[in-house]
Design an enzyme around this catalytic site. Structure first.
Site, PDB file in Angstrom:
ATOM      1  NE  ARG A 136      -4.535   1.254   1.752  1.00  0.00           N
ATOM      2  CZ  ARG A 136      -4.376   1.936   0.638  1.00  0.00           C
ATOM      3  NH1 ARG A 136      -5.249   1.789  -0.347  1.00  0.00           N
ATOM      4  NH2 ARG A 136      -3.349   2.734   0.484  1.00  0.00           N
ATOM      5  CB  CYS A 196      -0.984  -0.021   1.168  1.00  0.00           C
ATOM      6  SG  CYS A 196      -0.257   0.124   2.819  1.00  0.00           S
ATOM      7  CG  ASP A 228      -5.285   4.914   3.224  1.00  0.00           C
ATOM      8  OD1 ASP A 228      -5.357   4.449   4.378  1.00  0.00           O
ATOM      9  OD2 ASP A 228      -4.318   5.598   2.839  1.00  0.00           O
TER      10      ASP A 228
END
Length: 152
Positions: free
Chosen positions: A13, A7, A120
């Site tokens: 994440r 990410c 996100d």
């Protein structure tokens, strides 16, 4: 085999996906290493975001070992599969991939609910982290099923 999940900052994440996917692979008896990193180096050396860690802990996972890392071009040499959590990360990774672009996929390309970005949750509340965990668990299960089909 080695899989990287990637990410932006490697504190929400991708570390959540790392922990869940590694757990699911272990449960399935598959000897596959999972690592995570960020395309940016904002948080290198930091632990997982406390909200991400709390969400994982509440679901029975251990988030304690994570320390943020930055993805670099040489990771493509070491990883058989690189999974981007969103289109922006995918574009950044594609620019680094060189001859290894075939190793790059979107994480949710395995999601039985359909492809797309893993949103996100950093600037939101706890519900966003739970939503990410739901996506990650569902997709991790599908990845494990796919890898079980691969002859060893």
């Amino acid at each position: 085999m080695k899989i990287a999940v990637v990410c932006l900052g490697n504190i929400c994440r991708s570390p959540m996906a790392d922990v869940v996917l590694e757990h699911r692979l272990f449960e399935a008896g598959l000897d596959i290493e999972v690592v995570s990193a960020g395309t940016a180096g904002y948080h290198v050396g930091d632990p997982m975001d406390t909200r991400a860690a709390s969400t994982l802990r509440a679901a029975g996972y251990d988030p304690s070992r994570h320390r943020a890392q930055r993805f670099t071009r040489d990771w493509f040499e070491d990883c058989d599969l690189v999974l981007a959590m969103d289109e922006n990360n995918h574009s950044d990774l594609l620019a680094l991939a060189g001859d290894h672009a075939d190793r790059l996929r979107m994480f949710r390309s395995f999601d039985p609910s359909g492809p797309g970005d893993v949103p996100d949750p950093y600037y939101g509340g706890s519900a966003g982290f739970r939503e990410v965990l739901d996506m990650v668990e569902r997709t991790a299960d599908a990845i494990v099923t796919e890898l079980q089909r691969v002859p060893r």
